[in-house]
Design a protein around this motif. Sequence first.
Motif, mmCIF file in Angstrom:
data_model
loop_
_atom_site.group_PDB
_atom_site.id
_atom_site.type_symbol
_atom_site.label_atom_id
_atom_site.label_comp_id
_atom_site.label_asym_id
_atom_site.label_seq_id
_atom_site.Cartn_x
_atom_site.Cartn_y
_atom_site.Cartn_z
ATOM 1 N N ASN A 177 -20.230 10.042 0.890
ATOM 2 C CA ASN A 177 -19.263 9.495 -0.371
ATOM 3 C C ASN A 177 -17.775 9.788 0.037
ATOM 4 O O ASN A 177 -17.858 9.361 -0.175
ATOM 5 N N THR A 226 -15.455 7.300 1.298
ATOM 6 C CA THR A 226 -14.418 7.318 0.696
ATOM 7 C C THR A 226 -12.975 7.304 1.337
ATOM 8 O O THR A 226 -11.902 6.973 0.901
ATOM 9 N N LYS A 268 -7.031 4.583 -3.575
ATOM 10 C CA LYS A 268 -8.762 4.414 -4.051
ATOM 11 C C LYS A 268 -10.081 5.310 -4.699
ATOM 12 O O LYS A 268 -11.616 4.902 -4.212
ATOM 13 N N SER A 269 -9.887 6.025 -4.721
ATOM 14 C CA SER A 269 -10.582 7.061 -5.569
ATOM 15 C C SER A 269 -10.957 6.685 -6.529
ATOM 16 O O SER A 269 -11.836 6.230 -7.352
ATOM 17 N N ILE A 312 -13.671 3.296 -6.102
ATOM 18 C CA ILE A 312 -14.519 4.283 -6.180
ATOM 19 C C ILE A 312 -15.123 4.070 -7.325
ATOM 20 O O ILE A 312 -16.598 4.084 -7.516
#
Lengths: 327, 338
Positions: free
Chosen positions: B56, B60, B296-297, B300
């Motif tokens: 992951n 990412t 982004k984190s 996600i």
Amino acid sequence: MLETSMLKRRGKGFFWWLDKTGTVAAFAVIILVFSLMSPFFLTRSNIFSLLRQISPILIAGLGITFVNMAGESDLSLGGTLGLAVTLFAGFLRAGIAPLPTFFAVIGICMLFGITNGFLVAYLRLSSFIVTVATMFIAMGVEVSTYGGFSIWIRHESVLSFANGTFLQIPNLAAVAGVVFVITYIVLHQTKFGVHLQAIGENYDTANLMGIPIRRLKFISFVIANVFYSIAGILLVMRTSGAIVYSGQRLLLPALGVTFVAKTVFGARRPNVFGVLVGALILGSINNAFTLIGLQFYLVPIAQGLVLVAAAAVSTLNKRDIQQEILD
Amino acid sequence: MQKRKIDSEIKDTSRTRAVAKWVASIFLRKYIVIVIFVVMIVYFSIVAPAFTNMNNLISTMIQISMLSIVSFGMTIVIINGGVDLSVGAVAGLSTIFGVTLMVYHGVPVYLGIFMGLGLGGTMGLFNGLMIARFGVAPFVATLGTMFIAHGLQFSIRHGESIGWGFPQGYINKGSRTATIAGIPIPIFIFIVIAIVAYLFTEWTTFGRYLRAIGRNQHTAEYSGVRIRVLTMFAYVISGVLAAASGLMLGASQRYIQPNLGDSFLLDALVVALLGKAAFGGTPLILGTIFGAVFVKSMEIGMAMLGAPIMIMNIAKGSLLLAALLLSIYQKKGLQGGY
């Protein structure tokens, strides 16, 4: 810098005339060329359908003009307009009567205007960033309300209003016309409008004059969002269905209309009549290209060229690099 | 005498205490966004253990790479005192142009990529010419370019997408299996571009001049900076980086639709502005990387917790507003309020 260039422009050379009349002349040429290329362009029914097509973007552009006059920028219509579209269609499908739906949608969109206005006018945050943020929030609310599905309007009285005419003028165009006249009077003929322009022209002078800057800026954001919601409702009436993220597709053309508006008659500042000319230019390109049967992707190319040309003509005598203030 | 000494002692201790308090508050104010970020990451990795899974993390990172590269261009333009609204359309146009050459005209992979980047640079040059030579406002000029590029990207394949026949050399540019020195190629490209952009904006005269133009173009001009050439160059870089980001996205999804880059503009704006707000109102390359990692984190992590995809936009908008409010709070602390 600005003063010297303005003094230089006193001589009425070719560029002076180009600056003053360029956009309107270009509009006339566009109309002439299109009417030569397609015999249907200047027919009565096509002009009415053109007016129906531009009514949402015209009202959205007028809304932006309120904020621009106060010297701020507003991108939140990318979200709130789409939210109005989805909510109007969704509420009608849920069985709520048209008139309460209308006011409820405007009220919900006003909340975003109040947020914008409070953050920009009272907390002095950057209007560009704040309105991008509220645009995202409104987009999220839009999708999460009805899951992003298209909603069709099957309400008889709404459809008959959308397709009906008033004194032989299509209702949607009539609504846009009434809003246009009201906006013109408010922004150019009242104390409110003049004060708003004063804020945009020179913040410090307006402050020294005792104009209630914060309150006026706040009000301009709220009015702008009311206009976006009206534009969204007109859009959903015209297409008789709500497609998700409609605001996104209208955001950049509406901004383009306000930029063309600044070049009409060499105004260099937001003005209401220019918005009409800008909406007519961009709308008639779209309309005529479809009539002539050109490829769909040529429409944005032509609109972009018009925008760039108008902007370039209006700055022929300027030497400074323009900068955007994003903080 | 005695009394005065005591007085001064009291004064001293209270002053040191005040200084210590001041330093602590500044530290907290300056790095509170980073503290929030760390808390968020820890929370995600406890609640959703798959978040810290190597698999992951790599995917990412690949998404962060693409988002950051287009945001670097936006950051450089913001440093220069403008804004580039054309990044999304330029990215889509250059990608479909370069890949069409590769897939349908047998152009070698690197030449195709080069042509795509070149087209991006050309659109950027057009922006730069309008802004620096004709004095058009960046907002208007780049909006016009955006319209033109938006139309052109459909004209190349008449609105069709490309879904097969990609050369392996191109697919590798966005793939996680092809590696250079053990690092997947997109992440490698990102690291190289990030280092170059950082050195370029912070440690060269060019970067200093760019910032000077953004602060005050008249002062910069009177100091002998060639403001027009440099401004033009900033927009060219933005175009090239947008094209690079689009090409990488196309390679990673192995499917190229004409409006590939539609989401780039707003994402790049959010990332660049978030980075700017988080680092005291100065646009920085490091801030932009931080913004991309943060956004982004968060996306996600929230997706892994099972948040509906529609909430993402609300979260993004609220994040931007929060960062903005925070930057006001920071400024108040550092300058004694206004």
